[in-house]
Scaffold this motif. Structure first.
Motif, PDB file in Angstrom:
ATOM      1  N   ASP A 223      -6.821   8.330 -13.070  1.00  0.00           N
ATOM      2  CA  ASP A 223      -7.968   9.868 -12.964  1.00  0.00           C
ATOM      3  C   ASP A 223      -7.414  10.169 -11.388  1.00  0.00           C
ATOM      4  O   ASP A 223      -8.588   9.684 -10.736  1.00  0.00           O
ATOM      5  CB  ASP A 223      -9.240   9.057 -13.010  1.00  0.00           C
ATOM      6  CG  ASP A 223      -8.961   7.836 -14.701  1.00  0.00           C
ATOM      7  OD1 ASP A 223      -8.491   9.212 -15.544  1.00  0.00           O
ATOM      8  OD2 ASP A 223     -10.323   7.420 -14.653  1.00  0.00           O
ATOM      9  N   GLU A 224      -6.706   9.903 -11.195  1.00  0.00           N
ATOM     10  CA  GLU A 224      -6.087  10.460 -10.018  1.00  0.00           C
ATOM     11  C   GLU A 224      -6.493   9.152  -8.679  1.00  0.00           C
ATOM     12  O   GLU A 224      -6.274  10.029  -7.141  1.00  0.00           O
ATOM     13  CB  GLU A 224      -6.764  12.182  -9.571  1.00  0.00           C
ATOM     14  CG  GLU A 224      -6.508  12.629 -10.575  1.00  0.00           C
ATOM     15  CD  GLU A 224      -6.995  14.210  -9.947  1.00  0.00           C
ATOM     16  OE1 GLU A 224      -7.645  14.577  -9.284  1.00  0.00           O
ATOM     17  OE2 GLU A 224      -6.680  15.164 -10.947  1.00  0.00           O
ATOM     18  N   GLN A 225      -6.532   8.923  -8.759  1.00  0.00           N
ATOM     19  CA  GLN A 225      -6.506   7.460  -7.782  1.00  0.00           C
ATOM     20  C   GLN A 225      -5.450   6.725  -7.918  1.00  0.00           C
ATOM     21  O   GLN A 225      -5.366   6.137  -8.415  1.00  0.00           O
ATOM     22  CB  GLN A 225      -8.098   6.231  -8.083  1.00  0.00           C
ATOM     23  CG  GLN A 225      -9.770   6.694  -7.997  1.00  0.00           C
ATOM     24  CD  GLN A 225      -9.811   7.495  -6.426  1.00  0.00           C
ATOM     25  OE1 GLN A 225      -9.382   6.940  -5.406  1.00  0.00           O
ATOM     26  NE2 GLN A 225     -10.359   9.060  -5.983  1.00  0.00           N
ATOM     27  N   PHE A 226      -4.952   5.944  -6.164  1.00  0.00           N
ATOM     28  CA  PHE A 226      -3.887   5.632  -5.998  1.00  0.00           C
ATOM     29  C   PHE A 226      -4.461   3.887  -6.534  1.00  0.00           C
ATOM     30  O   PHE A 226      -5.619   3.525  -5.619  1.00  0.00           O
ATOM     31  CB  PHE A 226      -3.532   5.856  -4.995  1.00  0.00           C
ATOM     32  CG  PHE A 226      -2.216   4.284  -5.033  1.00  0.00           C
ATOM     33  CD1 PHE A 226      -1.013   5.454  -4.975  1.00  0.00           C
ATOM     34  CD2 PHE A 226      -2.516   3.956  -3.624  1.00  0.00           C
ATOM     35  CE1 PHE A 226      -0.216   4.214  -4.856  1.00  0.00           C
ATOM     36  CE2 PHE A 226      -1.517   3.045  -3.952  1.00  0.00           C
ATOM     37  CZ  PHE A 226      -0.081   3.107  -4.003  1.00  0.00           C
ATOM     38  N   VAL A 227      -3.011   2.910  -7.386  1.00  0.00           N
ATOM     39  CA  VAL A 227      -3.578   2.069  -8.107  1.00  0.00           C
ATOM     40  C   VAL A 227      -3.113   0.503  -6.883  1.00  0.00           C
ATOM     41  O   VAL A 227      -2.915  -0.088  -7.739  1.00  0.00           O
ATOM     42  CB  VAL A 227      -4.460   1.808  -8.900  1.00  0.00           C
ATOM     43  CG1 VAL A 227      -5.301   2.847  -9.671  1.00  0.00           C
ATOM     44  CG2 VAL A 227      -3.061   2.135  -9.906  1.00  0.00           C
ATOM     45  N   GLY A 228      -1.596   1.583  -6.713  1.00  0.00           N
ATOM     46  CA  GLY A 228      -0.568   0.717  -6.774  1.00  0.00           C
ATOM     47  C   GLY A 228       0.898   1.014  -7.152  1.00  0.00           C
ATOM     48  O   GLY A 228       0.799   2.667  -7.222  1.00  0.00           O
ATOM     49  N   HIS A 229       2.041   0.355  -6.869  1.00  0.00           N
ATOM     50  CA  HIS A 229       2.924   0.805  -7.544  1.00  0.00           C
ATOM     51  C   HIS A 229       3.596   0.784  -8.809  1.00  0.00           C
ATOM     52  O   HIS A 229       3.453  -0.957  -8.734  1.00  0.00           O
ATOM     53  CB  HIS A 229       4.514   0.929  -6.524  1.00  0.00           C
ATOM     54  CG  HIS A 229       4.575  -0.622  -5.994  1.00  0.00           C
ATOM     55  ND1 HIS A 229       4.284  -1.288  -5.024  1.00  0.00           N
ATOM     56  CD2 HIS A 229       5.765  -1.228  -6.628  1.00  0.00           C
ATOM     57  CE1 HIS A 229       4.380  -1.987  -4.711  1.00  0.00           C
ATOM     58  NE2 HIS A 229       5.351  -2.269  -5.501  1.00  0.00           N
ATOM     59  N   ALA A 230       4.662   1.078  -9.552  1.00  0.00           N
ATOM     60  CA  ALA A 230       5.187   0.357 -11.243  1.00  0.00           C
ATOM     61  C   ALA A 230       5.112  -1.107 -11.008  1.00  0.00           C
ATOM     62  O   ALA A 230       4.840  -1.089 -12.009  1.00  0.00           O
ATOM     63  CB  ALA A 230       5.797   1.546 -11.729  1.00  0.00           C
ATOM     64  N   GLY A 231       6.276  -1.531  -9.616  1.00  0.00           N
ATOM     65  CA  GLY A 231       6.875  -2.525 -10.127  1.00  0.00           C
ATOM     66  C   GLY A 231       5.400  -3.401 -10.183  1.00  0.00           C
ATOM     67  O   GLY A 231       5.648  -4.856  -9.986  1.00  0.00           O
TER      68      GLY A 231
ATOM     69  N   SER B  85       0.718  -1.336   0.024  1.00  0.00           N
ATOM     70  CA  SER B  85      -0.304   0.140  -0.313  1.00  0.00           C
ATOM     71  C   SER B  85       0.712   1.271   0.186  1.00  0.00           C
ATOM     72  O   SER B  85       2.611   1.300   0.938  1.00  0.00           O
ATOM     73  CB  SER B  85      -0.500   0.315   1.394  1.00  0.00           C
ATOM     74  OG  SER B  85      -2.781  -1.022   1.298  1.00  0.00           O
ATOM     75  N   GLY B  86       0.533   2.163  -0.126  1.00  0.00           N
ATOM     76  CA  GLY B  86       0.908   3.293  -0.725  1.00  0.00           C
ATOM     77  C   GLY B  86       1.450   4.444   0.598  1.00  0.00           C
ATOM     78  O   GLY B  86       0.088   4.679   1.283  1.00  0.00           O
ATOM     79  N   VAL B  87       1.590   5.066   0.867  1.00  0.00           N
ATOM     80  CA  VAL B  87       2.063   5.932   2.084  1.00  0.00           C
ATOM     81  C   VAL B  87       1.560   7.363   1.924  1.00  0.00           C
ATOM     82  O   VAL B  87       2.526   8.095   1.004  1.00  0.00           O
ATOM     83  CB  VAL B  87       3.147   5.337   3.382  1.00  0.00           C
ATOM     84  CG1 VAL B  87       2.747   6.410   4.415  1.00  0.00           C
ATOM     85  CG2 VAL B  87       3.277   3.943   3.697  1.00  0.00           C
ATOM     86  N   TRP B  88       1.340   8.208   2.653  1.00  0.00           N
ATOM     87  CA  TRP B  88       1.236   9.235   2.679  1.00  0.00           C
ATOM     88  C   TRP B  88       1.560  10.185   4.282  1.00  0.00           C
ATOM     89  O   TRP B  88       0.714   9.491   4.791  1.00  0.00           O
ATOM     90  CB  TRP B  88       0.226  10.079   1.672  1.00  0.00           C
ATOM     91  CG  TRP B  88       0.443  10.202   0.323  1.00  0.00           C
ATOM     92  CD1 TRP B  88       0.059  11.388  -0.702  1.00  0.00           C
ATOM     93  CD2 TRP B  88      -0.379   9.158  -0.175  1.00  0.00           C
ATOM     94  NE1 TRP B  88      -0.176  10.530  -1.986  1.00  0.00           N
ATOM     95  CE2 TRP B  88      -0.356   9.537  -1.520  1.00  0.00           C
ATOM     96  CE3 TRP B  88      -0.826   7.456  -0.038  1.00  0.00           C
ATOM     97  CZ2 TRP B  88      -0.784   8.297  -2.856  1.00  0.00           C
ATOM     98  CZ3 TRP B  88      -0.938   6.872  -1.199  1.00  0.00           C
ATOM     99  CH2 TRP B  88      -1.265   6.637  -2.241  1.00  0.00           C
ATOM    100  N   VAL B  89       2.445  11.078   4.017  1.00  0.00           N
ATOM    101  CA  VAL B  89       2.094  11.895   4.945  1.00  0.00           C
ATOM    102  C   VAL B  89       1.705  13.347   5.077  1.00  0.00           C
ATOM    103  O   VAL B  89       2.705  14.080   4.226  1.00  0.00           O
ATOM    104  CB  VAL B  89       3.761  11.713   5.788  1.00  0.00           C
ATOM    105  CG1 VAL B  89       3.400  12.601   7.017  1.00  0.00           C
ATOM    106  CG2 VAL B  89       4.009  10.163   6.557  1.00  0.00           C
TER     107      VAL B  89
END
Length: 201
Positions: free
Chosen positions: A136-144, A49-53
């Protein structure tokens, strides 16, 4: 004028001697001031999952350790963890100087999420492959997660905006029009901030 020259020189040497230890103390103090946040996830879902601070993307959960560990200034901060098809995990924390906090992350499926019955397929080849991917500005994962053998991004056909971003790099963005069952490939090397593309000759 000659009489004053040795005095000025001596003053500048003394000032330099004072600055060196002061700089070393400043570095030591800055590490003591920052607090560390460790995010722990039990399954692959959490770990990828992606992390934002405070609204800034940092990377995906399992890579945020060692040299990439999360160090924050004391005070209030908001941590958001996102995964496609899951509800956002949000935690508001108070960071204290020199303290380490561990936060256990648990992702919960979003009941509103539905895979499209017909989809298009995008294969990504991105460097660095830990960059975040948005549709469309929704996080879907990382490129790998969407490159290599038997790995691709499945999305609903139509007009889609694909954005790839990573802190310290220029954001890549492109619009695609996808037909049902279409296979599409995106290749890009993200450029470091401050560099400019080579101009054509």
């Amino acid at each position: 004028m000659r009489r004053h020259l040795p005095v000025q020189l001596a003053d500048s040497v003394l000032l330099l001697c004072m600055l060196v230890p002061f700089g070393a103390n400043l570095r030591a103090q800055s590490n003591e001031v920052l607090g560390e946040i460790e995010l722990v996830g039990a399954t692959k879902i959490e770990k990828t999952s992606g992390v934002w601070v405070d609204g800034q993307y940092l990377g995906y959960l399992k890579e945020l350790k060692g040299s990439k560990k999360i160090l924050l200034l004391p005070g209030q901060h908001e941590i958001v963890v996102r995964q496609d098809g899951y509800q956002d995990f949000t935690s508001k924390i108070t960071v204290r100087p020199g303290e380490k906090q561990t936060i256990s992350v648990k992702m919960v499926r979003d009941p509103r999420f539905q895979m499209p019955s017909v989809f298009s397929e995008i294969k990504l080849s991105v460097t660095p492959d830990r960059a975040a991917v948005f549709v469309d500005e929704q996080f879907v994962g990382h490129a790998g997660e969407f490159g290599g053998v038997a790995k691709s991004l499945l999305i609903a056909p139509g007009h889609r905006k694909i954005t790839i971003s990573l802190p310290g790099y220029q954001t890549f963005s492109t619009d695609v029009d996808l037909a049902p069952n279409q296979k599409f490939q995106i290749k890009t090397d993200l450029m470091k901030e401050g560099t400019s593309p080579l101009s054509p000759e």
